[in-house]
Design a protein around this motif. Structure first.
Motif, PDB file in Angstrom:
ATOM      1  N   THR A   1       2.376   1.628  -8.333  1.00  0.00           N
ATOM      2  CA  THR A   1       2.761   1.012  -9.616  1.00  0.00           C
ATOM      3  C   THR A   1       2.047   1.427 -10.658  1.00  0.00           C
ATOM      4  O   THR A   1       2.134   1.593 -11.803  1.00  0.00           O
ATOM      5  CB  THR A   1       3.384  -0.488  -9.716  1.00  0.00           C
ATOM      6  N   SER A   2       0.570   1.588 -10.256  1.00  0.00           N
ATOM      7  CA  SER A   2      -0.310   1.694 -11.240  1.00  0.00           C
ATOM      8  C   SER A   2      -1.507   2.827 -10.783  1.00  0.00           C
ATOM      9  O   SER A   2      -1.903   2.429  -9.514  1.00  0.00           O
ATOM     10  CB  SER A   2      -0.889   0.342 -11.794  1.00  0.00           C
TER      11      SER A   2
ATOM     12  N   LYS B   1       2.178   6.096 -15.029  1.00  0.00           N
ATOM     13  CA  LYS B   1       1.667   5.128 -14.259  1.00  0.00           C
ATOM     14  C   LYS B   1      -0.093   5.135 -14.231  1.00  0.00           C
ATOM     15  O   LYS B   1      -0.534   4.154 -14.005  1.00  0.00           O
ATOM     16  CB  LYS B   1       1.858   5.549 -12.747  1.00  0.00           C
TER      17      LYS B   1
ATOM     18  N   GLU C   1       6.043   4.681  -4.560  1.00  0.00           N
ATOM     19  CA  GLU C   1       5.716   3.145  -4.478  1.00  0.00           C
ATOM     20  C   GLU C   1       4.514   2.789  -5.089  1.00  0.00           C
ATOM     21  O   GLU C   1       4.335   1.409  -5.004  1.00  0.00           O
ATOM     22  CB  GLU C   1       5.783   2.841  -3.022  1.00  0.00           C
TER      23      GLU C   1
END
Length: 140
Positions: free
Chosen positions: A68-69, A94, A66
Motif C-alpha cells: 500500500t505504501s 504509492k 499488495e
C-alpha cells in the motif's frame, strides 16, 4: 556476489525477493550493454546495433500489488527513467519519496518532472548536478 551479500552476509532472505530483468516497459525485451564510457545502457531489443545481454522487462505492478505504501524508490535505470515514469503511474502513486538519476541525452527531463508533479510529487530538490546527468529527489 550480490546474492551472497543480500542473502547470506545480511540474512535478508525472508525480506528480499531478487527478480532478474530490465525495468521501464511492462513487457517485451531489452538489451543491456556497456557503452564506450563504461556506463550501462538499456535499450529496446535490436536498438543501436551493439551487442549486449538480452533480458525480459519485468512488470513491477503485480510484484507490488499488495503493497500500500513505498517509503523510498531509487530509480537509476540508465535512461529508462522516462519509460518507467510513463508506464507506472499506479506504482508511483504509492511512493512517498523517490530519487531519480536523469540522463539529459536519454530522456525528456521536463516531461518526467511534469509527470511526477501530476502524480502528486509537489516537492523536489537537486541532489547532484552533472553535465550529462543529475540526481533529483521528489516527495509528497
Amino acid at each position: 556476489m550480490l546474492f551472497r551479500s543480500l542473502f547470506e552476509d545480511n540474512r535478508l532472505s525472508g525480506h528480499v525477493q531478487l527478480v532478474h530483468g530490465a525495468v521501464g516497459q511492462r513487457s517485451g525485451t531489452a538489451v543491456i550493454r556497456d557503452d564506450r564510457h563504461a556506463s550501462t545502457i538499456i535499450g529496446a531489443s535490436g536498438e543501436g546495433g551493439a551487442a549486449g545481454a538480452q533480458v525480459p522487462y519485468v512488470d513491477l505492478s503485480p510484484l507490488f500489488a499488495e503493497v500500500t505504501s513505498i517509503d523510498l524508490l531509487k530509480c537509476d535505470i540508465e535512461g529508462s527513467e522516462q519509460l518507467f515514469i510513463e508506464q507506472y503511474p499506479d506504482l508511483l502513486q504509492k511512493v512517498r519519496v523517490a530519487v531519480f538519476e536523469f540522463h539529459r541525452d536519454r530522456c525528456d527531463v521536463e516531461r518526467c518532472q511534469a509527470l511526477l508533479r501530476d502524480y502528486g510529487f509537489s516537492n523536489e530538490a537537486m541532489l547532484r548536478r552533472g553535465e550529462a546527468d543529475f540526481t533529483l529527489v521528489v516527495w509528497r
